[in-house]
Design an enzyme around this catalytic site. Structure first.
Site, short mmCIF file in Angstrom:
data_model
loop_
_atom_site.label_atom_id
_atom_site.label_comp_id
_atom_site.label_asym_id
_atom_site.label_seq_id
_atom_site.Cartn_x
_atom_site.Cartn_y
_atom_site.Cartn_z
N ALA A 203 -52.52 -43.36 48.69
CA ALA A 203 -53.91 -43.09 49.06
C ALA A 203 -53.93 -41.96 50.08
O ALA A 203 -52.90 -41.60 50.63
CB ALA A 203 -54.55 -44.34 49.66
N MET A 204 -55.11 -41.40 50.31
CA MET A 204 -55.24 -40.27 51.24
C MET A 204 -56.49 -40.43 52.09
O MET A 204 -57.58 -40.62 51.55
CB MET A 204 -55.29 -38.97 50.41
CG MET A 204 -55.51 -37.72 51.26
SD MET A 204 -54.14 -37.48 52.44
CE MET A 204 -55.04 -36.76 53.81
N GLU B 285 -55.77 -46.67 55.48
CA GLU B 285 -56.53 -45.41 55.39
C GLU B 285 -57.74 -45.43 56.32
O GLU B 285 -58.10 -44.40 56.88
CB GLU B 285 -56.98 -45.16 53.95
CG GLU B 285 -55.84 -45.13 52.92
CD GLU B 285 -54.71 -44.17 53.26
OE1 GLU B 285 -54.98 -43.15 53.91
OE2 GLU B 285 -53.55 -44.48 52.90
N GLU C 156 -48.79 -41.93 60.88
CA GLU C 156 -48.37 -42.85 59.83
C GLU C 156 -47.81 -44.15 60.39
O GLU C 156 -48.02 -45.22 59.84
CB GLU C 156 -47.36 -42.18 58.90
CG GLU C 156 -47.94 -41.00 58.12
CD GLU C 156 -49.24 -41.33 57.41
OE1 GLU C 156 -49.56 -42.52 57.21
OE2 GLU C 156 -49.97 -40.38 57.06
ZN LIG Z 1 -51.15 -42.92 56.20
#
Ligand SMILES: [Zn+2]
Length: 800
Positions: free
Chosen positions: A206-207, A242, A264
């Site tokens: 996912a972004m 996300e 992240e």
């Molecule tokens: Zn991420």
């Protein structure tokens, strides 16, 4: 063509030169541009590519979609820009699309007018907040959405029209997350809307595009009522990940990619925290413990890298999106939170974000804020874990008059790594000398006693607070622990009664890793597996028994494999039988346990389980209801191993026709389980055919390469069909295949892998290849060291 000019100087045309290697354009003007603000007008064209990056084409059977993926360095593929995260700007997106098509972007649509030509309409979106280019997105097609609202923000979860019925679950998750994050961060979500959109072709999971998150379909879509729990967990954690980025990453962004781990790592840690709060019964903490074992083992290999690492070129930057940036960084953040306390840590997060809203920051800004708020040396601890590669080993010594001495070392997962004294990354780390042992500042938390800070010299003594010593309370520490034989005994005696499920998983992980590193035996590990055989938690059993398969693949001879299966059946068969059959009133824990044991006993060739699996699969394929649906997935997985062509074709039909992406992916994956050579070949040829999406090619090839029974055939195929694989390659295909070759365990294959990829270089996979070669070498050594140990243990269990 470029055209620029100031207010007074008048417009002038630029000469444009492009440096393709640097991905840079230079605009030169004949007359000097005046000081002050200048407007630059650039007319350009681009192509809708099929490489899943930039502005690209995504296809279904029914139509095409135009979608974007810009992280890390691909906004420049879609439009000319200053494509670096610190150069934040606002954006006004206007799209001209076919009538009947809709468009989605970061902000709300502000106008929609027919034209400029017949058959088109023009859609304009509101000005974005100040943000980095890699977070911009636009999507064109016929997406349909389910809608909701949370904290005054309009939420939509969108998919292609046939799949919109699978969006409700993610919508519920997103509503809950928004409320949770507004409160956790102490900052309201900054946009008026948030869209979550499933894209048919998508490279990563996912972004986190600001206000317009995109997903691989399997990461967002699941049937709210009928969906399997692992899929729901996956969707819930991905959505939480996300959405956490909307604050941590989008609102406040690392100044450069060397600190992307902070993005992240934080989101990886937060996805589990949020999901565990939303669904306390899901056992998310056990999943975190399982992931931690995996990350520690990776990081303890000969080739790893520090969390923070310089990266300048797109290839170097893309190589940073690995388990060190996600898993290790997340675990280190989790360790710090556990040590300083939840509330103190949260205040540190808030202070960091509030100081950099709509701007950029560095890791120093983050740990300085945490240090200030907590009054503890967070900076020292984090710096030692972020700048040095590898895993600390906490060694608990023999008790003496002063207490129990604790010292610190550097843990390696293999004798090979330990003997070369590695821990240095093989690329982009010029100053690393393998003789420099890293020295960590470790928050050591003893169960039943608090945390202390252990420096490299160690020597701090501690009490035995509960009659035994477990030096990793909550399983939150980013280290391995070695105990004396006496302490191991005390721990094994208390493992079921006094340790929590995550701690049990951590202890099993320690025992396994120490064995691989040459500091324990496979027999000791198997003793611990038998000590947890009555465990009520399926994840703990999974964690323990999962390694039996690895022992069979990497250590056992054919004869020993059969004997080990016999021990598993003898020990776990009665546990499974005692659970009884399906019961409407059974708890989900009980059902999970039943499924896990059914699966493991099937792997151990239990004839009754295998017969039941085959029967059930026949019923399922005939469209009949089965008596025990809890076991359905495991049954199909077991039956397909020896399945015939008729079963294969049925499975392939499901993978072609299913609209539920989860079912489709599961059916596709099931094709890789068939082991007859003819069917293995069919799967491999299918993988490189036009029928399979490019994103799925490697997912069909790599399991066959990784599994002992099929890997020789798969490797031969890879060698002979490399051009066909390359034709289907996305950015990660080559790397994933190189990674899978690490499952081999002979010198002959090692040399073949090395020479093949020397001739057929995979760009960006140099480090992965070196790791695979090491992993094969490790396996050869492990087999040599542990095969006699295994035989001795089996003799002890079964007699000679
Ligand atoms: Zn991420």
């Amino acid at each position: 063509m470029g055209r620029g000019g100031g207010d007074e100087g008048g417009a002038q045309d630029a000469v444009v030169t492009v440096d393709a290697a640097k991905e840079q354009a230079t605009l030169s003007f004949a007359r000097e541009l005046p000081a002050g603000e200048v407007t630059l007008e650039i007319a350009y064209t681009g192509i809708l590519n099929d490489k899943l990056r930039g502005f690209y084409l995504s296809k279904t059977k029914l139509r095409n979609y135009g979608v974007t993926q810009f992280e890390a360095t691909d906004a420049r593929r879609a439009f000319p820009c200053f494509d670096e995260p610190a150069l934040k700007a606002t954006f006004d997106v206007t799209l001209v699309v076919d009538s009947g098509d809709t468009a989605i972007s970061n902000t709300k649509m502000v106008s929609d007018t027919p034209g400029p030509v017949a058959g088109k309409h023009t859609v304009a979106f509101g000005t974005t907040p100040k943000m980095s280019t890699y977070l911009l997105a636009w999507l064109v097609g016929d997406f349909q959405c389910s809608e909701g609202k949370s904290e005054g923000v309009k939420l939509r979860v969108c998919a292609t029209p046939d799949k919109v019925k699978l969006t409700e679950f993610a919508l519920e998750a997103a509503k809950w997350d928004l409320k949770y994050y507004d409160k956790y961060f102490g900052i309201k979500y900054p946009l008026k809307k948030l869209d979550l959109v499933a894209i048919p072709d998508f490279e990563s999971g996912a972004m986190e595009n600001f206000g317009c998150i995109t997903f691989r379909e399997t990461e967002l879509l699941v049937d709210a009522r009928e969906g399997a729990l692992p899929t729901k967990k996956e969707v819930a954690t991905t959505v939480a990940h996300e959405m956490a980025h909307q604050w941590f990453g989008d609102l406040v962004t690392p100044a450069w990619w060397d600190n992307l781990w902070l993005n992240e790592g934080f989101a990886t840690w937060m996805e589990s925290k949020a999901a565990a709060q939303w669904q306390p019964k899901w056992g998310i903490d056990q999943d975190v413990a399982t992931d931690l074992n995996h990350t520690l083992d990776e990081d303890a290999g000969k080739i790893t890298r520090p969390i923070r690492q310089a990266a300048e070129t797109p290839a170097e930057i893309n190589a940073l999106f690995d388990d060190i940036a996600y898993g290790k960084a997340g675990a280190v953040i989790g360790m710090v939170e556990h040590w300083v306390g939840e509330e103190t840590f949260r205040k540190g997060v808030q202070a960091y974000l509030a100081a950099h809203l709509y701007g950029n920051a560095t890791a120093e800004d983050f740990w300085d804020a945490q240090t200030r708020v907590s009054g503890l040396p967070v900076d020292k601890v984090m710096r030692s874990f972020v700048e040095q590669p590898g895993v600390p080993l906490v060694v608990v010594g023999d008790e003496n008059a002063n207490g129990i001495p604790v010292s610190e070392g550097h843990f390696f997962i293999s004798r090979q790594a330990a003997s070369t004294g590695a821990g240095c990354s093989t690329f982009a780390l010029p100053k690393c000398d393998p003789r420099d042992a890293p020295e960590w500042t470790v928050p050591l938390c003893v169960k039943g006693d608090g945390c202390t800070i252990e420096g490299p010299s160690g020597g701090v003594v501690t009490e035995r607070p509960q009659g035994f010593l477990y030096a990793d309370a909550g399983d939150k520490g980013y280290y391995r622990t070695a105990y004396t034989a006496e302490e191991w005994k005390a721990l094994a005696a208390n493992v079921e009664t006094r340790l929590t499920p995550p701690e049990r998983i951590g202890l099993l992980g320690d025992a396994w890793a120490l064995m691989r590193g040459g500091q324990g035996s496979v027999g000791q590990y198997l003793d611990l597996v038998l000590a947890v055989k009555q465990d009520p938690d399926a994840t703990v059993l999974d964690s323990a028994l999962g390694k039996v398969g690895t022992i069979e693949a990497k250590i056992a001879t054919d004869a020993d494999r059969e004997r080990l299966d016999a021990v598993v059946r003898r020990e776990f068969g009665p546990v499974y039988a005692a659970l009884g059959g399906p019961d409407k009133r059974e708890s989900s824990d009980h059902a999970d346990l039943r499924e896990t044991l059914f699966d493991e006993l099937g792997d151990a060739q239990d004839p009754a389980v295998l017969a039941e699996a085959e029967n059930m699969t026949k019923q399922l394929f005939a469209g009949q209801k089965v008596a025990d649906p809890v076991l359905a997935d495991a049954a199909v997985a077991l039956a397909t191993v020896k399945g015939d062509a008729a079963m294969y074709e049925k499975m392939q039909r499901v993978s072609r026709n299913a609209t539920d992406p989860d079912l489709k992916a599961a059916a596709l994956h099931a094709l890789t389980r068939f082991q007859s050579p003819e069917l293995v070949m069919r799967t491999l040829l299918y993988a490189v055919s036009d029928e399979v999406r490019n994103q799925d090619t490697w997912t069909l090839i790599t399991p066959l390469l990784a599994r002992r029974a099929t890997q020789d055939l798969a490797w031969e195929f890879v060698e002979q069909h490399w051009p066909a694989i390359e034709r289907k390659a996305t950015e990660s295909t080559g790397t994933r295949i190189v990674e899978a070759t690490g499952s081999f365990c002979t010198a002959e294959r090692r040399d073949e892998v090395a020479s093949f990829f020397a001739e057929h270089a995979v760009p960006g996979a140099e480090r992965t290849l070196a790791k695979s070669i090491d992993s094969i070498n490790d396996c050869i050594q492990l087999r040599a060291a542990q095969a006699p140990e295994l035989r001795a243990w089996l003799d002890g269990q079964l007699g000679r």
